[in-house]
Design a protein around this motif. Structure first.
Motif, PDB file in Angstrom:
ATOM      1  N   ARG A 212       0.834  -1.211   0.000  1.00 55.32           N
ATOM      2  CA  ARG A 212       0.000   0.000   0.000  1.00 55.32           C
ATOM      3  C   ARG A 212       0.865   1.255   0.000  1.00 55.32           C
ATOM      4  NH1 ARG A 212      -1.952   3.293   4.111  1.00 55.32           N
ATOM      5  NH2 ARG A 212      -3.883   4.402   3.611  1.00 55.32           N
ATOM      6  N   SER A 213       1.934   1.229   0.771  1.00 55.44           N
ATOM      7  CA  SER A 213       2.850   2.370   0.818  1.00 55.44           C
ATOM      8  C   SER A 213       3.450   2.646  -0.554  1.00 55.44           C
ATOM      9  CB  SER A 213       3.967   2.102   1.838  1.00 55.44           C
ATOM     10  OG  SER A 213       4.924   3.133   1.825  1.00 55.44           O
ATOM     11  N   MET A 214       3.802   1.584  -1.275  1.00 57.23           N
ATOM     12  CA  MET A 214       4.384   1.772  -2.603  1.00 57.23           C
ATOM     13  C   MET A 214       3.343   2.240  -3.613  1.00 57.23           C
ATOM     14  SD  MET A 214       7.235  -1.224  -3.059  1.00 57.23           S
ATOM     15  CE  MET A 214       6.065  -2.575  -3.073  1.00 57.23           C
ATOM     16  N   ARG A 215       2.116   1.724  -3.498  1.00 55.46           N
ATOM     17  CA  ARG A 215       1.068   2.143  -4.445  1.00 55.46           C
ATOM     18  C   ARG A 215       0.723   3.619  -4.288  1.00 55.46           C
ATOM     19  NH1 ARG A 215      -1.559  -2.402  -2.538  1.00 55.46           N
ATOM     20  NH2 ARG A 215      -3.112  -1.121  -1.492  1.00 55.46           N
ATOM     21  N   LEU A 216       0.640   4.070  -3.032  1.00 53.63           N
ATOM     22  CA  LEU A 216       0.227   5.445  -2.770  1.00 53.63           C
ATOM     23  C   LEU A 216       1.404   6.418  -2.713  1.00 53.63           C
ATOM     24  CD1 LEU A 216      -2.507   4.858  -0.029  1.00 53.63           C
ATOM     25  CD2 LEU A 216      -2.777   5.061  -2.498  1.00 53.63           C
ATOM     26  N   LEU A 217       2.629   5.892  -2.803  1.00 52.73           N
ATOM     27  CA  LEU A 217       3.831   6.737  -2.747  1.00 52.73           C
ATOM     28  C   LEU A 217       3.848   7.581  -1.483  1.00 52.73           C
ATOM     29  CD1 LEU A 217       3.868   7.977  -6.452  1.00 52.73           C
ATOM     30  CD2 LEU A 217       4.963   5.960  -5.490  1.00 52.73           C
ATOM     31  N   ARG A 218       3.588   6.935  -0.361  1.00 56.82           N
ATOM     32  CA  ARG A 218       3.587   7.686   0.896  1.00 56.82           C
ATOM     33  C   ARG A 218       4.198   6.852   2.013  1.00 56.82           C
ATOM     34  NH1 ARG A 218      -2.490   8.963   2.187  1.00 56.82           N
ATOM     35  NH2 ARG A 218      -1.466  10.155   3.822  1.00 56.82           N
ATOM     36  N   ARG A 219       4.659   7.549   3.046  1.00 59.20           N
ATOM     37  CA  ARG A 219       5.250   6.865   4.188  1.00 59.20           C
ATOM     38  C   ARG A 219       4.186   6.083   4.942  1.00 59.20           C
ATOM     39  NH1 ARG A 219      10.170   9.383   5.362  1.00 59.20           N
ATOM     40  NH2 ARG A 219      10.545   7.668   6.777  1.00 59.20           N
ATOM     41  N   ASP A 220       4.638   5.116   5.732  1.00 60.64           N
ATOM     42  CA  ASP A 220       3.711   4.218   6.408  1.00 60.64           C
ATOM     43  C   ASP A 220       3.480   4.575   7.870  1.00 60.64           C
ATOM     44  OD1 ASP A 220       3.772   1.301   8.085  1.00 60.64           O
ATOM     45  OD2 ASP A 220       2.257   1.511   6.526  1.00 60.64           O
ATOM     46  N   GLY A 221       4.292   5.440   8.417  1.00 58.31           N
ATOM     47  CA  GLY A 221       4.100   5.832   9.808  1.00 58.31           C
ATOM     48  C   GLY A 221       4.556   4.798  10.814  1.00 58.31           C
ATOM     49  N   GLY A 222       5.471   3.928  10.416  1.00 62.08           N
ATOM     50  CA  GLY A 222       6.066   2.994  11.370  1.00 62.08           C
ATOM     51  C   GLY A 222       5.300   1.712  11.612  1.00 62.08           C
ATOM     52  N   TRP A 223       4.180   1.492  10.922  1.00 63.29           N
ATOM     53  CA  TRP A 223       3.395   0.277  11.142  1.00 63.29           C
ATOM     54  C   TRP A 223       4.130  -0.955  10.639  1.00 63.29           C
ATOM     55  CZ3 TRP A 223      -2.234  -0.104  12.177  1.00 63.29           C
ATOM     56  CH2 TRP A 223      -2.777   1.104  12.631  1.00 63.29           C
ATOM     57  N   ILE A 224       4.737  -0.863   9.466  1.00 63.80           N
ATOM     58  CA  ILE A 224       5.369  -2.025   8.840  1.00 63.80           C
ATOM     59  C   ILE A 224       6.413  -2.633   9.768  1.00 63.80           C
ATOM     60  CG2 ILE A 224       6.832  -2.807   6.931  1.00 63.80           C
ATOM     61  CD1 ILE A 224       5.493  -0.658   5.202  1.00 63.80           C
ATOM     62  N   HIS A 225       7.250  -1.802  10.357  1.00 62.77           N
ATOM     63  CA  HIS A 225       8.347  -2.310  11.187  1.00 62.77           C
ATOM     64  C   HIS A 225       7.834  -3.064  12.412  1.00 62.77           C
ATOM     65  CE1 HIS A 225       9.904   1.234   8.987  1.00 62.77           C
ATOM     66  NE2 HIS A 225      10.929   0.435   8.783  1.00 62.77           N
ATOM     67  N   THR A 226       6.817  -2.509  13.047  1.00 58.72           N
ATOM     68  CA  THR A 226       6.259  -3.170  14.222  1.00 58.72           C
ATOM     69  C   THR A 226       5.629  -4.508  13.864  1.00 58.72           C
ATOM     70  OG1 THR A 226       5.877  -1.106  15.426  1.00 58.72           O
ATOM     71  CG2 THR A 226       4.499  -2.979  16.035  1.00 58.72           C
ATOM     72  N   LEU A 227       4.934  -4.571  12.733  1.00 61.01           N
ATOM     73  CA  LEU A 227       4.301  -5.822  12.312  1.00 61.01           C
ATOM     74  C   LEU A 227       5.334  -6.881  11.942  1.00 61.01           C
ATOM     75  CD1 LEU A 227       1.357  -4.374  10.185  1.00 61.01           C
ATOM     76  CD2 LEU A 227       1.256  -5.355  12.484  1.00 61.01           C
ATOM     77  N   LEU A 228       6.408  -6.464  11.285  1.00 64.28           N
ATOM     78  CA  LEU A 228       7.471  -7.411  10.944  1.00 64.28           C
ATOM     79  C   LEU A 228       8.205  -7.891  12.196  1.00 64.28           C
ATOM     80  CD1 LEU A 228       8.980  -5.923   7.659  1.00 64.28           C
ATOM     81  CD2 LEU A 228       7.256  -7.714   7.936  1.00 64.28           C
ATOM     82  N   GLU A 229       8.357  -7.018  13.180  1.00 64.22           N
ATOM     83  CA  GLU A 229       8.966  -7.426  14.445  1.00 64.22           C
ATOM     84  C   GLU A 229       8.112  -8.493  15.123  1.00 64.22           C
ATOM     85  OE1 GLU A 229       9.391  -3.904  16.695  1.00 64.22           O
ATOM     86  OE2 GLU A 229      11.172  -3.214  15.630  1.00 64.22           O
ATOM     87  N   GLU A 230       6.793  -8.317  15.045  1.00 68.79           N
ATOM     88  CA  GLU A 230       5.887  -9.312  15.621  1.00 68.79           C
ATOM     89  C   GLU A 230       6.050 -10.661  14.929  1.00 68.79           C
ATOM     90  OE1 GLU A 230       1.172 -10.208  15.337  1.00 68.79           O
ATOM     91  OE2 GLU A 230       1.710  -8.210  16.076  1.00 68.79           O
ATOM     92  N   ALA A 231       6.113 -10.636  13.598  1.00 69.85           N
ATOM     93  CA  ALA A 231       6.284 -11.887  12.846  1.00 69.85           C
ATOM     94  C   ALA A 231       7.608 -12.555  13.182  1.00 69.85           C
ATOM     95  CB  ALA A 231       6.202 -11.601  11.341  1.00 69.85           C
TER      96      ALA A 231
END
Length: 404
Positions: A212-231
């Protein structure tokens, strides 16, 4: 770990607390003219730039940006110098060679939790009362899945009476024969199945937000990193328990089937309703904390005698930075604390605006007592936490620059 504790330099390097739509630079800045090629005329460049806002992503359109700026008070997080908060190089002037360090513990590219003994004791079995129709539906679904999982693993939430515990020896074999206690083999079977599924949601959510971040060309606000840390964290749980007992072909087949069904179901859920997906994970982690609390209680009461003196696997000592003489019980207590963190984080994320709000835990986590004792933050609490932690991080960064 406390709310004031900053993550390591490698962790801060990849964390993001604040997000802001990217603005297009001039056309020529993205298209440098190669030697010998013809450059665009000034009038052509002007015409291209005049049409860019209409053709650009929604995140890049001026009217969208202005509307988001006017709604600043309604978005979790706040802007500061540098937008994201202090850079990791501002936190420390000492470089560490994490790749060739031959210490007894290895380097981890994603954040790995480290707990004190008192922090492990703060974990409680708590749950969020469902409010909306979606919450109630998720709650009932999780309860149904829990009962199904209990049936498959022959698990019963049975509290052994004190009169039996006072017997010497405790009739463990008799209780197991009646199906009231799980053997160590059955505990491992249950845990391995649980952890093989638990590593799916974070990766699915991180993947979809990444795309979604790549499609909209916008920053994600740190969500991706936290979710990957959980995984990553859930995957380490699985690897840890698989070093204790290698699963059978039957168990591996169950894992494969469960992952295939759950991955696709969760993918579709997150695609259409991320809020519901996070609420589901939060409710699921409530059950995980309850299961691990039961397991810890059984071990401490001597109801799983096979695990009384089992040493912690090296992978667990390395990952959680446990003492060299740590036992399996210490590992399970650390795993329970991790699950309490996932419970807290996912319920908190479910309360946010999934498209606009920043992840309040991107740079700094809530303290262990909060993560272990609360089901999560409300949206207002997340906003306040984000503002407080960013202010503290900026102050620490400024102080270090003065000192050095």
């Amino acid at each position: 770990m406390s709310a004031l504790t900053l993550r390591s330099s490698t962790t801060l390097a990849r964390s993001t607390l604040l997000s802001k739509p990217l603005l297009c630079g001039c056309y020529s800045a993205y298209h440098p003219v190669a030697s010998g090629s013809r450059s665009l005329s000034i009038s052509t460049r002007r015409a291209i730039r005049s049409h860019e806002p209409k053709k650009s992503s929604l995140a890049l359109r001026p009217e969208i940006k202005q509307r988001e700026e006017r709604a600043e008070g309604k978005i979790v997080g706040g802007e500061g110098k540098g937008v994201e908060g202090p850079h990791y190089q501002d936190q420390s002037t000492v470089a560490s060679d994490i790749l060739t360090n031959q210490s007894t513990t290895g380097a981890w590219t994603l954040m790995n939790p480290i707990y004190t003994e008192s922090e492990l004791d703060t974990v409680k079995v708590v749950g969020r009362e469902p409010v909306t129709l979606a919450d109630k539906s998720v709650h009932k679904l999780v309860k149904f899945l829990r009962k199904t999982f209990d049936f498959l693993t022959a698990y019963k939430d049975y509290k052994v009476p004190e009169s039996i515990l006072q017997q010497n020896p405790i009739p463990v074999a008799e209780l197991r024969a009646k199906g009231l206690l799980l053997s160590h083999h059955k505990w491992l079977f249950r845990i391995i199945l649980l952890e093989s599924i638990a590593g799916v949601p974070g990766m699915v959510g991180g993947t979809l937000r990444h795309l979604r971040s790549m499609r909209l060309l916008r920053r994600d606000g740190g969500w991706i990193h936290t979710l990957l840390e959980e995984a990553e964290n859930e995957r380490m749980h699985l690897l840890t328990f698989m070093t204790i007992a290698q699963p059978t072909i039957f168990t591996r087949a169950l894992v494969l089937a469960a992952q295939g069904v759950f991955y696709n179901a969760f993918f579709l859920t997150y695609l259409f309703s991320p809020k519901t997906a996070h609420r589901f994970v939060g409710a699921l982690e409530e059950e995980a904390v309850r299961t691990y609390s039961h397991c810890i209680d059984d071990i401490e009461k001597g109801l799983v005698p096979e695990w009384n003196d089992v040493a912690a696997p090296r992978i667990a000592i390395d990952y959680w930075r446990l003492p060299s003489d740590a036992k399996l019980l210490d590992v399970i207590r650390a795993v329970r604390a991790d699950e309490a963190t996932h419970r807290f984080v996912n319920h908190s994320l479910a309360n946010l605006d999934q498209k606009k709000d920043f992840n309040p835990f991107a740079l700094v986590e809530a303290d262990a007592a909060t993560r272990g004792g609360k089901w999560g933050f409300t949206r207002e609490e997340s906003a306040e936490f984000a503002r407080e932690q960013q202010k503290k991080l900026m102050e620490v960064s400024h102080q270090k620059r003065i000192e050095h």
